[in-house]
Design a protein around this motif. Structure first.
Motif, PDB file in Angstrom:
ATOM      1  N   PRO A   1       1.888   3.175  -8.104  1.00 44.72           N
ATOM      2  CA  PRO A   1       1.212   2.858  -6.833  1.00 44.72           C
ATOM      3  C   PRO A   1       1.596   1.498  -6.275  1.00 44.72           C
ATOM      4  CG  PRO A   1      -0.316   2.730  -8.690  1.00 44.72           C
ATOM      5  CD  PRO A   1       0.928   3.369  -9.204  1.00 44.72           C
ATOM      6  N   GLY A   2       2.001   0.572  -7.146  1.00 43.22           N
ATOM      7  CA  GLY A   2       2.399  -0.744  -6.663  1.00 43.22           C
ATOM      8  C   GLY A   2       3.646  -0.679  -5.810  1.00 43.22           C
ATOM      9  N   ARG A  46       4.509   0.717   1.837  1.00 41.57           N
ATOM     10  CA  ARG A  46       3.520   0.817   2.904  1.00 41.57           C
ATOM     11  C   ARG A  46       3.481  -0.461   3.730  1.00 41.57           C
ATOM     12  NH1 ARG A  46      -1.146   4.339   3.581  1.00 41.57           N
ATOM     13  NH2 ARG A  46      -0.971   5.513   1.649  1.00 41.57           N
ATOM     14  N   TRP A  47       3.458  -1.616   3.058  1.00 39.02           N
ATOM     15  CA  TRP A  47       3.362  -2.886   3.778  1.00 39.02           C
ATOM     16  C   TRP A  47       4.668  -3.240   4.483  1.00 39.02           C
ATOM     17  CZ3 TRP A  47      -0.908  -4.786   5.353  1.00 39.02           C
ATOM     18  CH2 TRP A  47      -2.084  -4.579   4.616  1.00 39.02           C
ATOM     19  N   VAL A  48       5.791  -2.783   3.946  1.00 33.85           N
ATOM     20  CA  VAL A  48       7.061  -2.960   4.665  1.00 33.85           C
ATOM     21  C   VAL A  48       7.011  -2.187   5.976  1.00 33.85           C
ATOM     22  CG1 VAL A  48       9.522  -2.414   4.638  1.00 33.85           C
ATOM     23  CG2 VAL A  48       8.465  -3.447   2.639  1.00 33.85           C
ATOM     24  N   GLY A  49       6.466  -0.968   5.928  1.00 34.62           N
ATOM     25  CA  GLY A  49       6.301  -0.185   7.142  1.00 34.62           C
ATOM     26  C   GLY A  49       5.384  -0.852   8.144  1.00 34.62           C
ATOM     27  N   VAL A  50       4.287  -1.406   7.660  1.00 34.82           N
ATOM     28  CA  VAL A  50       3.354  -2.134   8.530  1.00 34.82           C
ATOM     29  C   VAL A  50       4.064  -3.301   9.205  1.00 34.82           C
ATOM     30  CG1 VAL A  50       1.299  -3.604   8.576  1.00 34.82           C
ATOM     31  CG2 VAL A  50       1.277  -1.479   7.263  1.00 34.82           C
ATOM     32  N   LYS A  72       4.284   7.045   5.423  1.00 42.42           N
ATOM     33  CA  LYS A  72       3.437   8.213   5.644  1.00 42.42           C
ATOM     34  C   LYS A  72       4.273   9.493   5.618  1.00 42.42           C
ATOM     35  CE  LYS A  72      -0.100   8.223   8.284  1.00 42.42           C
ATOM     36  NZ  LYS A  72      -1.023   8.218   9.438  1.00 42.42           N
ATOM     37  N   ALA A  73       5.575   9.358   5.923  1.00 42.50           N
ATOM     38  CA  ALA A  73       6.458  10.518   5.845  1.00 42.50           C
ATOM     39  C   ALA A  73       6.534  11.036   4.415  1.00 42.50           C
ATOM     40  CB  ALA A  73       7.855  10.141   6.350  1.00 42.50           C
ATOM     41  N   LEU A  74       6.586  10.120   3.453  1.00 43.81           N
ATOM     42  CA  LEU A  74       6.640  10.512   2.044  1.00 43.81           C
ATOM     43  C   LEU A  74       5.378  11.269   1.654  1.00 43.81           C
ATOM     44  CD1 LEU A  74       8.056  10.406  -0.697  1.00 43.81           C
ATOM     45  CD2 LEU A  74       6.968   8.176  -1.079  1.00 43.81           C
TER      46      LEU A  74
END
Length: 217
Positions: free
Chosen positions: A66-67, A73-77, A136-138
């Protein structure tokens, strides 16, 4: 896979494709720069990479690491927030010269058709980054494949699924790019370019905020 599973896969994937997201807005925004098709190809390349990665087992990161997934996730943000903010800032800075720049901007838009391959490649890179930096695609592909695709997956079945989904994505985004590049609509996009850019920038920032809220939750 049964016929009903194939039909469900096609229906769910079609609904996911046409739902408005960062990819759609990136293609529309780049249309006035004559780079909609390149952006669409970049988006589809990103989609293909996510599909292949999910089938190759990268989706396990979401469960067992999960890390790592949180970093994605934060790269996407960060990407969506920076890209959206850049667009909004550019619009606000250029608004002061709106009256005097009308003719020159239209001329510069026309010259975009003669841009070098390196400049045109920006659209492809933008489309690729917009999709590749969206974790989110993943999640979507993991949920879709887990419910419809048998395990272990035969190689032929995997190739068929990848081919079908990529072909559908290519058809949709190239159609969207063609519509956005259609001269009457493209002239409208150019005429209201600042409004279009401002809306796209705000929408991308909105998606970044949603991703951040989900990451914190």
């Amino acid at each position: 896979m049964t016929l009903s599973s194939w039909m469900t896969l096609i229906a769910v994937w079609a609904a996911g494709l046409v739902s408005p997201g960062p990819d759609v807005f990136a293609v529309i925004q780049q249309a006035r720069h004559q780079r909609a098709r390149q952006t669409a190809l970049g988006v589809v390349t990103g989609i293909a990479l996510w599909i292949i990665a999910t089938m190759a087992g990268v989706g396990a990161l979401a469960t067992h690491a999960p890390g790592v997934f949180a970093v994605l996730r934060w790269v996407g943000v960060g990407f969506l927030a920076v890209y959206g903010t850049w667009i909004v800032t550019h619009v606000l800075r250029s608004s002061a010269t709106r009256a005097s720049a009308t003719d020159s901007s239209e001329n510069s838009e026309k010259t975009d058709e003669k841009e070098t391959p390196a400049v045109r490649a920006r659209g492809f890179v933008l489309g690729l980054a917009t999709n590749a930096f969206n974790p989110k695609a993943l999640v979507f592909f993991i949920a879709l494949f887990a419910s419809l695709v048998p395990t272990p997956m035969p190689v032929i079945l995997g190739l068929a699924i990848v081919s079908l989904m990529v072909a559908m994505a290519l058809a949709w985004f190239l159609t969207l790019a063609s519509l956005a590049s259609w001269p009457p609509l493209n002239r409208l996009l150019r005429r209201y370019s600042r409004t279009v850019d401002l809306v796209v920038g705000c929408v991308l920032i909105f998606f970044a905020i949603i991703l951040a809220i989900e990451a914190l939750g």
